[in-house]
Design an enzyme around this catalytic site. Structure first.
Site, PDB file in Angstrom:
ATOM      1  N   HIS A 162       0.845  -1.023  -0.304  1.00 34.64           N
ATOM      2  CA  HIS A 162      -0.445  -0.319  -0.042  1.00 34.64           C
ATOM      3  C   HIS A 162       0.892   1.142  -0.257  1.00 34.64           C
ATOM      4  CE1 HIS A 162      -3.574  -2.655   1.593  1.00 34.64           C
ATOM      5  NE2 HIS A 162      -2.241  -3.247   1.984  1.00 34.64           N
ATOM      6  N   SER A 283      14.081  21.417 -18.201  1.00 29.80           N
ATOM      7  CA  SER A 283      12.536  22.458 -18.013  1.00 29.80           C
ATOM      8  C   SER A 283      13.166  23.194 -19.052  1.00 29.80           C
ATOM      9  CB  SER A 283      12.126  22.670 -16.509  1.00 29.80           C
ATOM     10  OG  SER A 283      11.080  23.872 -16.689  1.00 29.80           O
ATOM     11  N   LYS A 289      15.231  21.829 -12.930  1.00 30.92           N
ATOM     12  CA  LYS A 289      15.055  20.485 -12.553  1.00 30.92           C
ATOM     13  C   LYS A 289      15.745  19.805 -13.827  1.00 30.92           C
ATOM     14  CE  LYS A 289      10.911  19.350 -12.233  1.00 30.92           C
ATOM     15  NZ  LYS A 289       9.968  19.632 -13.390  1.00 30.92           N
TER      16      LYS A 289
END
Ligand code: ARG
Length: 465
Positions: A162, A283, A289
């Site tokens: 999970h 980016s 980025k």
């Protein structure tokens, strides 16, 4: 259109007016099926040899046709072959070129054959070769995963269910989980090969042929393991394409899971791994980025392979026997899926060995979240406390740790004693993450020793294949 169908089309005899120009383009497949050209020639060579062996054509005709086909083959390889939409598809382009080059003898090549059994043969030859290439690519990927698993056999990381910290595992064990997925993919591809490797040629348009053909000989010449049993089925069957697309979809599904983990682990929040600059891009707006484009793109391309599978299933749905023009639509999705799977495999083959593993961050992440709680419960069971009671006791230990805002191994001995008199000795050893790993040394377990053993077995399996 300047010429009539009678002059340009190999099937023009019964037509009195030329094909509408748009229809010509609309129905043509040569733009994409020229990819089958060398397989088409391979099939024609075998067919010609058989026609001669069965005395349907003379050996003089055979020699002339074979040398003509050889020249065409060379011009295709040299990229000098003139493809034309007016000749519809790869088959008629090649046949027309043969007739232009060797004259009337070239018109005998199509004896006892139809484009329907011809195209089914070409696709099978093409896919058989591609499956072999993909299998060897996937086997290289297996090797890369075993190498990494062996190198990181004792690297501790949090195992999740999970996406919640569950139990400690080794990074090597995680790599071997990926490895098992791909092992199944290779097995499936190899198994599918025997259903691809059946010769449809000899089925004619749908009902076979009146000539005394020798299908066994053609099968031998083309290395097919078997001969199709029913001409109607053979010209219209595309199950083997759908089976391949389904296998390819499963592999892409596995790749998407692997890539999802790579993206997560590479994120600032996890920082378990660092993707090499070579596999990332920046980016245009945010200077800081470095995006994990390659795994993201592989994850995304999964959809397009599923799309091919859905496309082919839908293409074949409700088609009456035997061949229908619908079937021409089988090629582009198949080619696209083969290319996509091959490119994605290549990307992973290069990306995975270049990963930087941040062992410390993995260990730190594992140390949060009461990761050895199950080990504590097992320890109580070994003292004859039924598992459900042990579960309850450890639940209370966890509640106490939550109360004190600390991990289990940061609780005092008194905390443990207050909850159960069984929690007295060795508890800190039991709560130790490395001990938790070592304790799972069975076949299929996550202990470093079990991972090393599994790597040895995996290498052996790979070699024996
Ligand atoms: N280009 C066709 C295909 O890809 C070849 C078979 C055409 N047969 C026919 N009878 N129109 O399916």
């Amino acid at each position: 259109m300047t010429e009539s169908n009678k002059n340009t089309k190999l099937w023009g005899g019964r037509f009195s007016s030329p094909t509408n120009l748009f229809v010509e383009e609309f129905t043509a497949s040569v733009k994409f099926d020229q990819r089958l050209a060398l397989y088409d020639i391979e099939g024609s060579v075998a067919h010609t040899k058989m026609l001669s062996a069965a005395k349907i054509i003379s050996s003089k005709d055979e020699d002339l046709i074979l040398s003509g086909l050889q020249d065409i083959r060379q011009s295709i390889i040299d990229n000098t072959f003139q493809w034309t939409i007016a000749l519809e598809d790869v088959h008629m382009n090649i046949e027309h070129a043969l007739i232009s080059s060797i004259g009337d003898t070239g018109k005998k090549l199509h004896t006892g054959r139809s484009r329907n059994d011809q195209v089914a043969t070409d696709i099978r030859l093409y896919l058989r070769a591609e499956v072999d290439l993909l299998v060897s690519q996937l086997e290289s990927l297996l090797e890369v995963l075993i190498d990494l698993a062996e190198r990181e056999a004792d690297t501790l990381m949090p195992g999740y269910t999970h996406l919640q910290v569950a139990q400690p595992i080794t990074f090597g064990h995680h790599m071997l989980a990926w490895h098992e997925m791909i092992v199944r993919d290779v097995t499936r591809l190899k198994d599918s090969r025997k259903r691809i490797n059946i010769l449809p040629l000899g089925s004619g348009a749908l009902a076979g042929t009146t000539f005394p053909i020798d299908r066994k000989l053609v099968a031998e010449l083309l290395d097919f393991e078997g001969i199709s049993e029913n001409s109607l089925d053979a010209v219209s069957d595309r199950d083997f394409v759908i089976e391949f697309l389904s296998n390819a979809s499963l592999t892409m599904m596995h790749y998407s899971r692997i890539c999802e983990e790579l993206v997560l682990w590479n994120s600032q929040a996890y920082s378990f791994i660092l993707l090499d600059d070579a596999f990332c891009t920046g980016s245009s707006m945010m200077p800081q980025k470095k995006n994990p484009d390659v795994p993201e793109l592989i994850r995304g391309k999964t959809g397009r392979v599923y799309g091919s599978l859905m496309g082919l299933l839908t293409l074949m749905k409700s088609q009456p026997l035997a061949y229908n023009k619908d079937n021409q639509e089988d090629k582009e999705p198949l080619f696209d899926a083969v290319d996509t799977l091959s490119d994605c495999t290549r990307a992973l083959l290069e990306l995975i060995p270049s990963l930087k593993i941040n062992k410390n961050n993995m260990r730190t992440a594992a140390a949060k979240g009461f990761i050895t709680a199950t080990d504590l419960a097992d320890y109580l069971v070994k003292q004859n406390i039924p598992f459900r009671d042990a579960h309850e006791i450890v639940g209370r230990v966890v509640a106490r740790a939550l109360e004190k805002n600390c991990e289990l191994d940061q609780l005092d001995e008194q905390d443990f004693k207050n909850i159960s008199s069984a929690l007295t000795h060795d508890i800190y050893d039991v709560l130790n993450m490395d001990n938790a790993l070592i304790a799972r040394g069975h076949h299929g377990g996550t202990a470093p020793s079990a991972v090393q053993d599994a790597c040895k077995r995996a290498r052996k399996r790979l070699k024996n294949n």
